[in-house]
Scaffold this motif. Structure first.
Motif, PDB file in Angstrom:
ATOM      1  N   THR A  19       0.834  -1.209   0.000  1.00 21.52           N
ATOM      2  CA  THR A  19       0.000   0.000   0.000  1.00 21.52           C
ATOM      3  C   THR A  19       0.864   1.254   0.000  1.00 21.52           C
ATOM      4  O   THR A  19       0.597   2.198  -0.748  1.00 21.52           O
ATOM      5  N   GLU A  22       2.407   1.737  -3.445  1.00 24.25           N
ATOM      6  CA  GLU A  22       1.404   2.215  -4.405  1.00 24.25           C
ATOM      7  C   GLU A  22       1.089   3.700  -4.181  1.00 24.25           C
ATOM      8  O   GLU A  22       1.037   4.479  -5.131  1.00 24.25           O
ATOM      9  N   SER A  25       4.091   5.771  -5.266  1.00 25.40           N
ATOM     10  CA  SER A  25       4.240   5.741  -6.720  1.00 25.40           C
ATOM     11  C   SER A  25       3.222   6.660  -7.391  1.00 25.40           C
ATOM     12  O   SER A  25       3.567   7.403  -8.313  1.00 25.40           O
ATOM     13  N   GLN A  26       1.996   6.613  -6.927  1.00 19.33           N
ATOM     14  CA  GLN A  26       0.955   7.474  -7.487  1.00 19.33           C
ATOM     15  C   GLN A  26       1.256   8.940  -7.241  1.00 19.33           C
ATOM     16  O   GLN A  26       0.904   9.791  -8.059  1.00 19.33           O
TER      17      GLN A  26
END
Length: 62
Positions: A19, A22, A25-26
């Motif tokens: 999590t 992610e 990265s976003q």
């Protein structure tokens, strides 16, 4: 950090790390995501085998 994840999240540690990777990265925080990928690798090492102590093959101190 891997030990902290292990203590705080136990069996859910890898999901927590995934999590974080992610989210970072976003947000285009590539260095942060890289750090958490390294933490994931360390956590896997902690869970899969003996850890040498003081550059010894054994896992117990002298």
């Amino acid at each position: 950090m891997a030990l902290w994840v292990e203590k705080q999240h136990g069996d859910g540690g890898h999901a927590f790390i995934a999590t974080r990777i992610e989210e970072l990265s976003q947000a285009r925080e590539h260095e942060g995501a890289k750090l958490w990928r390294q933490v994931a690798n360390r956590l896997a090492e902690l869970r899969t085998g003996p850890i040498p102590i003081h550059d010894q093959d054994e896992t117990l101190p002298d």
